[in-house]
Design a protein around this motif. Structure first.
Motif, PDB file in Angstrom:
ATOM      1  N   LEU A 325      -0.152   0.794   3.020  1.00 12.07           N
ATOM      2  CA  LEU A 325      -0.031   1.789   1.957  1.00 12.07           C
ATOM      3  C   LEU A 325       0.721   3.028   2.450  1.00 12.07           C
ATOM      4  CD1 LEU A 325      -0.796   2.488  -0.951  1.00 12.07           C
ATOM      5  CD2 LEU A 325      -2.933   3.466  -0.091  1.00 12.07           C
ATOM      6  N   THR A 326       0.389   3.494   3.651  1.00 10.84           N
ATOM      7  CA  THR A 326       1.042   4.685   4.209  1.00 10.84           C
ATOM      8  C   THR A 326       2.519   4.431   4.473  1.00 10.84           C
ATOM      9  OG1 THR A 326      -1.038   5.359   5.249  1.00 10.84           O
ATOM     10  CG2 THR A 326       0.965   6.357   6.086  1.00 10.84           C
ATOM     11  N   ASP A 327       2.832   3.296   5.100  1.00 11.09           N
ATOM     12  CA  ASP A 327       4.238   2.960   5.377  1.00 11.09           C
ATOM     13  C   ASP A 327       5.033   2.830   4.083  1.00 11.09           C
ATOM     14  OD1 ASP A 327       3.747   3.021   8.049  1.00 11.09           O
ATOM     15  OD2 ASP A 327       3.730   0.845   8.338  1.00 11.09           O
ATOM     16  N   GLY A 328       4.419   2.229   3.071  1.00 13.09           N
ATOM     17  CA  GLY A 328       5.096   2.079   1.787  1.00 13.09           C
ATOM     18  C   GLY A 328       5.384   3.418   1.132  1.00 13.09           C
ATOM     19  N   PHE A 329       4.389   4.301   1.139  1.00 14.23           N
ATOM     20  CA  PHE A 329       4.596   5.637   0.571  1.00 14.23           C
ATOM     21  C   PHE A 329       5.701   6.379   1.315  1.00 14.23           C
ATOM     22  CE2 PHE A 329       0.053   6.185  -1.316  1.00 14.23           C
ATOM     23  CZ  PHE A 329       0.475   5.543  -2.475  1.00 14.23           C
ATOM     24  N   ARG A 330       5.708   6.303   2.646  1.00 15.83           N
ATOM     25  CA  ARG A 330       6.723   7.015   3.425  1.00 15.83           C
ATOM     26  C   ARG A 330       8.117   6.463   3.163  1.00 15.83           C
ATOM     27  NH1 ARG A 330       2.842   7.394   8.257  1.00 15.83           N
ATOM     28  NH2 ARG A 330       1.948   9.468   7.944  1.00 15.83           N
ATOM     29  N   SER A 331       8.218   5.150   2.991  1.00 15.08           N
ATOM     30  CA  SER A 331       9.538   4.576   2.721  1.00 15.08           C
ATOM     31  C   SER A 331      10.081   5.043   1.375  1.00 15.08           C
ATOM     32  CB  SER A 331       9.459   3.042   2.762  1.00 15.08           C
ATOM     33  OG  SER A 331       8.666   2.546   1.691  1.00 15.08           O
ATOM     34  N   ILE A 332       9.198   5.263   0.398  1.00 11.83           N
ATOM     35  CA  ILE A 332       9.638   5.750  -0.906  1.00 11.83           C
ATOM     36  C   ILE A 332       9.973   7.239  -0.837  1.00 11.83           C
ATOM     37  CG2 ILE A 332       8.942   6.147  -3.293  1.00 11.83           C
ATOM     38  CD1 ILE A 332       7.184   3.650  -3.073  1.00 11.83           C
ATOM     39  N   PHE A 333       9.088   8.015  -0.226  1.00 13.33           N
ATOM     40  CA  PHE A 333       9.289   9.463  -0.147  1.00 13.33           C
ATOM     41  C   PHE A 333      10.513   9.819   0.693  1.00 13.33           C
ATOM     42  CE2 PHE A 333       5.126   9.951  -1.943  1.00 13.33           C
ATOM     43  CZ  PHE A 333       5.060  11.255  -2.411  1.00 13.33           C
ATOM     44  N   ASN A 334      10.642   9.194   1.857  1.00 11.41           N
ATOM     45  CA  ASN A 334      11.604   9.671   2.852  1.00 11.41           C
ATOM     46  C   ASN A 334      12.835   8.787   3.042  1.00 11.41           C
ATOM     47  OD1 ASN A 334       9.745  11.741   3.362  1.00 11.41           O
ATOM     48  ND2 ASN A 334       8.695  10.519   4.919  1.00 11.41           N
ATOM     49  N   GLU A 335      12.760   7.512   2.639  1.00 12.84           N
ATOM     50  CA  GLU A 335      13.870   6.599   2.889  1.00 12.84           C
ATOM     51  C   GLU A 335      14.546   6.118   1.619  1.00 12.84           C
ATOM     52  OE1 GLU A 335      12.389   3.428   5.338  1.00 12.84           O
ATOM     53  OE2 GLU A 335      11.140   4.805   6.504  1.00 12.84           O
ATOM     54  N   GLY A 336      14.023   6.526   0.465  1.00 13.78           N
ATOM     55  CA  GLY A 336      14.639   6.122  -0.797  1.00 13.78           C
ATOM     56  C   GLY A 336      14.376   4.686  -1.185  1.00 13.78           C
ATOM     57  N   ALA A 337      13.244   4.119  -0.762  1.00 11.68           N
ATOM     58  CA  ALA A 337      12.927   2.717  -1.065  1.00 11.68           C
ATOM     59  C   ALA A 337      12.700   2.524  -2.563  1.00 11.68           C
ATOM     60  CB  ALA A 337      11.697   2.269  -0.282  1.00 11.68           C
ATOM     61  N   GLY A 338      12.965   1.283  -3.017  1.00 15.72           N
ATOM     62  CA  GLY A 338      12.799   0.955  -4.422  1.00 15.72           C
ATOM     63  C   GLY A 338      11.870  -0.231  -4.615  1.00 15.72           C
ATOM     64  N   TRP A 339      12.072  -0.936  -5.732  1.00 16.79           N
ATOM     65  CA  TRP A 339      11.175  -2.032  -6.101  1.00 16.79           C
ATOM     66  C   TRP A 339      11.190  -3.167  -5.078  1.00 16.79           C
ATOM     67  CZ3 TRP A 339       7.899  -1.554 -10.147  1.00 16.79           C
ATOM     68  CH2 TRP A 339       8.169  -0.553 -11.079  1.00 16.79           C
ATOM     69  N   ILE A 340      12.343  -3.510  -4.572  1.00 20.05           N
ATOM     70  CA  ILE A 340      12.444  -4.664  -3.673  1.00 20.05           C
ATOM     71  C   ILE A 340      11.650  -4.429  -2.392  1.00 20.05           C
ATOM     72  CG2 ILE A 340      14.029  -6.056  -2.294  1.00 20.05           C
ATOM     73  CD1 ILE A 340      16.168  -5.561  -4.409  1.00 20.05           C
ATOM     74  N   GLU A 341      11.781  -3.241  -1.814  1.00 18.88           N
ATOM     75  CA  GLU A 341      11.087  -2.949  -0.563  1.00 18.88           C
ATOM     76  C   GLU A 341       9.566  -2.848  -0.745  1.00 18.88           C
ATOM     77  OE1 GLU A 341      15.226  -1.186  -0.368  1.00 18.88           O
ATOM     78  OE2 GLU A 341      13.565  -1.248  -1.815  1.00 18.88           O
ATOM     79  N   ILE A 342       9.135  -2.486  -1.946  1.00 17.27           N
ATOM     80  CA  ILE A 342       7.717  -2.246  -2.189  1.00 17.27           C
ATOM     81  C   ILE A 342       6.995  -3.489  -2.716  1.00 17.27           C
ATOM     82  CG2 ILE A 342       6.124  -0.848  -3.594  1.00 17.27           C
ATOM     83  CD1 ILE A 342       7.521   0.558  -1.238  1.00 17.27           C
ATOM     84  N   LEU A 343       7.749  -4.481  -3.149  1.00 18.52           N
ATOM     85  CA  LEU A 343       7.133  -5.662  -3.774  1.00 18.52           C
ATOM     86  C   LEU A 343       6.174  -6.385  -2.828  1.00 18.52           C
ATOM     87  CD1 LEU A 343       7.054  -7.315  -6.341  1.00 18.52           C
ATOM     88  CD2 LEU A 343       8.937  -8.705  -5.450  1.00 18.52           C
ATOM     89  N   ALA A 344       6.589  -6.591  -1.576  1.00 20.45           N
ATOM     90  CA  ALA A 344       5.742  -7.321  -0.619  1.00 20.45           C
ATOM     91  C   ALA A 344       4.448  -6.577  -0.304  1.00 20.45           C
ATOM     92  CB  ALA A 344       6.532  -7.608   0.664  1.00 20.45           C
ATOM     93  N   PRO A 345       4.483  -5.302   0.125  1.00 23.60           N
ATOM     94  CA  PRO A 345       3.222  -4.616   0.407  1.00 23.60           C
ATOM     95  C   PRO A 345       2.338  -4.461  -0.825  1.00 23.60           C
ATOM     96  CG  PRO A 345       5.071  -3.075   0.536  1.00 23.60           C
ATOM     97  CD  PRO A 345       5.641  -4.456   0.468  1.00 23.60           C
ATOM     98  N   SER A 346       2.936  -4.272  -2.002  1.00 24.20           N
ATOM     99  CA  SER A 346       2.136  -4.144  -3.222  1.00 24.20           C
ATOM    100  C   SER A 346       1.402  -5.443  -3.536  1.00 24.20           C
ATOM    101  CB  SER A 346       3.031  -3.754  -4.400  1.00 24.20           C
ATOM    102  OG  SER A 346       3.636  -2.506  -4.193  1.00 24.20           O
TER     103      SER A 346
END
Length: 367
Positions: A325-346
């Motif tokens: 959850l923490t890594d996913g949040f950081r990738s969205i906040f700081n790295e500009g991650a979108g749906w594809i990057e978040i699909l697996a952890p979600s």
């Protein structure tokens, strides 16, 4: 609207929500306290502060360091103390406080954290004594030994150029905020659901509720809905406060952030139900909640990177729900991650929550 007002799940959600917001302690620790922590840590790490080190000087023989102190240092608060201040507009000033004493008092100061390094003398040469695993002591030794080689740092730095990096996403506050939001979700759900269920079971309240026409699953689902709502409000307040004070922004997809947020709540709701499925004593419940929460708080990189842990532990740490959850949040906040990057952890977090919820319901003890 009339149908909704008579709906059992809706009425349970309203009851749990009112029960939560009527408790000032719950609102403070759940909403106000995380914001205070965020602001405090953000201010502590965002400012260009002075680096301060205390050095204990042991020995009677004069060394090269003593000669430099006579030239560059000033008298401190007492006769045994001298202060050497090195000014640096780019990286911040460094202040060394030297205090003369015997070996025994120096060791005690080191043990208490009142000193970073002990400097002795051997045949007129300075000898450094410090814990090699202490990063603060290592930094003090590095800076001080460099000064002994070149007392005027400007001479050495003329050949190089330092450009401080202050981009969004690389600051400590950018690292901190996603971790605090993730930790807030875990903490609020574990204590808000697990402890509430255990407390009601110990007070024989669950037995009375089962005697009513209430569906058992509706009770747990309503508690989850209320906690998701409270976590959403809490996260929104933290993000707004950090944006106003530190200009922290969400660089990735808000939709992906919402999906991951929901998945994290589902995961920890399932874990909370499983923890509280059989326990009827609040003391035991406290132990179980802390046993689940504390390892993840330490290992999952909420405040500091978990990459500081040994390499062999990385596989286990990355399996923890709070880490995902923490890594996913950081990738969205700081790295500009979108749906594809978040699909697996979600997906993984949702499955963890569903499996734990089903297992908890299977062995759930209502009385």
């Amino acid at each position: 609207m009339k149908l909704l007002a008579n709906n059992q799940l809706y009425r349970l959600c309203i009851a749990h929500f009112l029960e939560t917001v009527r408790e000032p302690d719950v609102l403070f620790w759940g909403m106000v306290f995380p914001i205070i922590i965020s602001i405090g840590l953000g201010l502590a790490f965002m400012q260009t502060t002075e680096s301060k080190f205390k050095v204990m000087v042991v020995g009677q023989n004069n060394t090269s360091m003593d000669s430099l102190l006579l030239i560059h240092a000033q008298k401190g608060k007492n006769d045994n103390q001298t202060v050497w201040k090195i000014e640096d507009k780019t990286l911040g000033n460094t202040i060394f406080t030297f205090e003369h004493g015997d070996w025994e008092s120096s060791i005690i100061a080191l043990k208490r954290g009142e000193a970073d390094v002990i400097v002795g003398d051997t045949s007129g040469h300075a000898v450094f004594h410090f814990d090699p695993h202490n990063s603060q002591a290592q930094l003090a030794y590095t800076k001080l030994s460099a000064l002994l080689k070149s007392p005027v740092p400007e001479i050495e730095t003329e050949r190089t150029e330092v450009s401080p990096l202050t981009l969004k996403g690389v600051r400590y506050v950018d690292f901190l905020v996603p971790g605090l939001i993730a930790f807030g979700i875990m903490s609020d759900i574990l204590w808000g659901i697990s402890y509430t269920i255990i407390e009601r079971r110990s007070q024989k309240l669950l037995r009375r509720m089962v005697a009513t026409p209430m569906r058992k699953s509706n009770l747990l689902i309503s508690m989850m809905f209320v906690r998701i709502l409270m976590n959403l409000i809490d996260a929104a307040i933290i993000i707004l406060a950090m944006w106003l004070i530190f200009d922290v922004t969400i660089q990735g997809s808000v939709g992906a952030l919402s999906l991951l947020f929901l998945a994290g709540n589902i995961a920890f709701t399932g874990i909370a139900v499983l923890i509280s499925s059989r326990t009827s004593k609040t003391e035991v419940g406290n132990g179980w909640i802390n046993a689940v929460q504390m390892p993840m708080l330490i290992l999952s990189g909420v405040f500091f990177s978990y990459h500081n842990f040994p390499e062999w532990s990385m596989g286990v740490i990355k399996l923890l729900p709070l880490t995902a959850l923490t890594d996913g949040f950081r990738s969205i906040f700081n790295e500009g991650a979108g749906w594809i990057e978040i699909l697996a952890p979600s997906t993984i977090l949702s499955l963890v929550g569903i499996i734990c919820f089903a297992a908890g319901m299977k062995i759930f003890k209502w009385y």
